[in-house]
Design an enzyme around this catalytic site. Structure first.
Site, PDB file in Angstrom:
ATOM      1  CG  HIS A   1      -2.102  -0.986   1.003  1.00 40.73           C
ATOM      2  ND1 HIS A   1      -3.214  -0.722   0.247  1.00 40.73           N
ATOM      3  CD2 HIS A   1      -2.238  -2.249   1.460  1.00 40.73           C
ATOM      4  CE1 HIS A   1      -4.017  -1.795   0.267  1.00 40.73           C
ATOM      5  NE2 HIS A   1      -3.438  -2.737   0.980  1.00 40.73           N
ATOM      6  CB  THR A   2       4.406   1.906  -0.163  1.00 37.07           C
ATOM      7  OG1 THR A   2       4.731   0.667  -0.812  1.00 37.07           O
ATOM      8  CG2 THR A   2       4.537   1.723   1.334  1.00 37.07           C
ATOM      9  CG  ASP A   3       1.235   0.614  -5.355  1.00 38.82           C
ATOM     10  OD1 ASP A   3       0.389   0.917  -4.480  1.00 38.82           O
ATOM     11  OD2 ASP A   3       1.028  -0.259  -6.230  1.00 38.82           O
TER      12      ASP A   3
ATOM     13  CB  SER B   1     -11.605 -16.546 -20.959  1.00 37.85           C
ATOM     14  OG  SER B   1     -11.303 -17.195 -19.741  1.00 37.85           O
TER      15      SER B   1
ATOM     16  N   GLY C   1      -7.324 -14.875  -6.973  1.00 37.05           N
ATOM     17  CA  GLY C   1      -7.731 -14.433  -5.643  1.00 37.05           C
ATOM     18  C   GLY C   1      -6.667 -14.620  -4.578  1.00 37.05           C
TER      19      GLY C   1
ATOM     20  CB  SER D   1      -6.454  -8.293 -12.649  1.00 29.30           C
ATOM     21  OG  SER D   1      -5.912  -7.689 -11.520  1.00 29.30           O
TER      22      SER D   1
ATOM     23  CG  ASP E   1      -0.139  -5.400  -8.464  1.00 30.34           C
ATOM     24  OD1 ASP E   1       0.796  -5.317  -7.634  1.00 30.34           O
ATOM     25  OD2 ASP E   1      -1.335  -5.482  -8.139  1.00 30.34           O
TER      26      ASP E   1
ATOM     27  CE1 TYR F   1      -4.973  -1.489  -3.250  1.00 30.92           C
ATOM     28  CE2 TYR F   1      -6.019   0.177  -4.613  1.00 30.92           C
ATOM     29  CZ  TYR F   1      -4.887  -0.490  -4.207  1.00 30.92           C
ATOM     30  OH  TYR F   1      -3.671  -0.155  -4.746  1.00 30.92           O
TER      31      TYR F   1
HETATM   32  C1  GLA Z   1      -2.817  -4.318  -5.052  1.00 27.92           C
HETATM   33  C2  GLA Z   1      -2.668  -3.127  -5.993  1.00 27.92           C
HETATM   34  C3  GLA Z   1      -1.259  -2.565  -5.925  1.00 27.92           C
HETATM   35  C4  GLA Z   1      -0.825  -2.304  -4.488  1.00 27.92           C
HETATM   36  C5  GLA Z   1      -1.126  -3.504  -3.603  1.00 27.92           C
HETATM   37  C6  GLA Z   1      -0.867  -3.224  -2.149  1.00 27.92           C
HETATM   38  O1  GLA Z   1      -2.036  -5.395  -5.482  1.00 27.92           O
HETATM   39  O2  GLA Z   1      -2.964  -3.504  -7.314  1.00 27.92           O
HETATM   40  O3  GLA Z   1      -1.182  -1.400  -6.698  1.00 27.92           O
HETATM   41  O4  GLA Z   1      -1.420  -1.136  -3.988  1.00 27.92           O
HETATM   42  O5  GLA Z   1      -2.463  -3.947  -3.729  1.00 27.92           O
HETATM   43  O6  GLA Z   1       0.478  -2.978  -1.936  1.00 27.92           O
END
Ligand code: GLA
Length: 384
Positions: free
Chosen positions: A32-34, A65, A118, A124, A168, A220
């Protein structure tokens, strides 16, 4: 999976497909730093999305798919959002490219994956990155990998509704075997760090809590808004502060009285996590795996107690890890609300710990948690 994807393509659309892949990821620390413009330390894994793709004539694309056994016809340049969730990712990527002045022609494609769904390993982002990379390569669109990552991220924002950060997609496109990537999410500068815990007698293991996480639940996005609320309170006094990256625990404390308690706790977690990551990188550079692991435990405490994105299942696993000598670190990985726990442990205790954990977890929750192996691997590429 690759064979299935190729076979389905041949059956539906004939010969001549190119084959692309892009991986899921782990993240050692920096959660959760990005989207707060801090740092992250992810690595791409040996599990990903595989797609067979060929340009098609006419304006309509046919997408199939393998995992959902579902086919749609869609105009990637049109303004009708396809119905299945999985197709929105591909459509969104084409739309985001068009917004940047490069139109994606019609394609026929089949795809499937082996990223556990999940589990918080970014299936994704792997899907977005596979198609973003493929379109760029196949049609010579000229985007850089970093631009493709932003295109994937904006697909999430604008076509899926998750206001995610850049981690990601960035790692899915930039991964390198045997290396984690230290990414500065403020300016997207990055550095590869060799990561070979096995050489020092350690193993990285993921344990799936079997609670499916789904970030589109809104929690989120709410965390992101709470961080932004904290920033705007600090920025009212310090206009140079644009994100939580620009502040520190002392400054945050100064304005604590002006913030709702929940906003303060969210911000405190993030500010501490950014610091933890930087110290953790020093540990890795020096081969101090035990010290690095201790920071993983501290991250989990913050994610659970301050950021409130853990679950009883995730906490249970981390408690078991803490109680086992030789498991040097563990924490929930990814966005939270389910998904998996990433562990760092001595090789010598790994098998016994995992067997014992499965029994204990089953006794408590009635399910056997899945152990997921992950080898740090390369990012997006064309295979054939
Ligand atoms: C998910 C989001 C990322 C990041 C993480 C938590 O994976 O897609 O951008 O914020 O949660 O670090």
């Amino acid at each position: 999976m690759i064979d299935k994807v190729k076979k389905e393509f041949a059956k539906r659309f004939g010969p001549g497909a190119a084959l692309y892949t892009s991986p899921g990821r782990v993240n050692l620390i920096g959660e959760h730093t990005d989207y707060n413009m801090g740092f992250v330390l992810p690595g791409a894994v040996d599990k990903g999305i595989y797609a067979a793709i060929k340009p098609a004539s006419g304006g309509v694309s046919h997408l199939y798919s393998v995992d959902y056994d579902s086919e749609v016809s869609v105009d990637l340049a049109g303004d009708v959002l396809p119905k299945p969730q999985w197709a929105k990712y591909i459509y969104g990527v084409a739309q985001e490219m068009a917004k940047r002045g490069r139109k994606v022609p019609a394609i026929d494609a089949t795809f499937g994956g082996n990223v556990p769904l999940g589990a918080g390993m970014s299936s994704s982002a792997a899907l977005e990155s596979t198609f973003a990379f493929a379109f760029n390569d196949m049609f010579g669109l000229g985007f850089t990998l970093a631009e493709l990552a932003v295109i994937g991220q904006m697909t999430e924002h604008n076509y899926v509704g998750v206001k995610c950060g850049i981690m990601d997609q960035f790692i899915s496109l930039h991964g390198r075997a045997g290396h984690v990537l230290k990414l500065d999410c403020r300016d997207l500068s990055f550095e590869y760090k060799p990561f070979d815990p096995a050489a020092a007698g350690y193993r990285v293991v993921l344990v799936d809590s079997m609670v499916k996480h789904n970030l589109s639940g809104g929690e989120y996005n709410e965390r992101r808004e709470q961080c932004e609320a904290g920033v705007s309170i600090i920025a009212a006094h310090n206009p140079e502060v644009k994100s939580l990256r620009d502040t520190d625990p002392a400054t945050l404390d100064k304005y604590r009285g002006e913030m709702p308690g929940m906003v303060y706790r969210r911000c405190l977690y993030v500010v501490e996590e950014i610091g933890r990551l930087l110290d953790g990188c020093d540990d890795l550079d020096a081969g101090r795996y035990d010290a690095f692991g201790a920071k993983m435990f501290a991250t989990h405490d913050g994610l659970s107690g301050l950021y409130n994105v853990s679950t009883p299942e995730l906490d249970f696993i981390v408690d078991a890890a803490r109680a086992c000598d030789g498991v040097v670190g563990a924490r929930l990985m990814g966005g939270g609300f389910g998904g998996c726990v990433i562990h760092l442990m001595r090789e010598s205790v790994a098998d016994a710990y995992l067997a014992d954990l499965q029994v204990k977890f089953n006794a408590r929750f009635g399910l056997t948690p899945r152990v997921i192996g992950a080898v740090i691997s390369d990012g997006a590429r064309r295979l054939e």
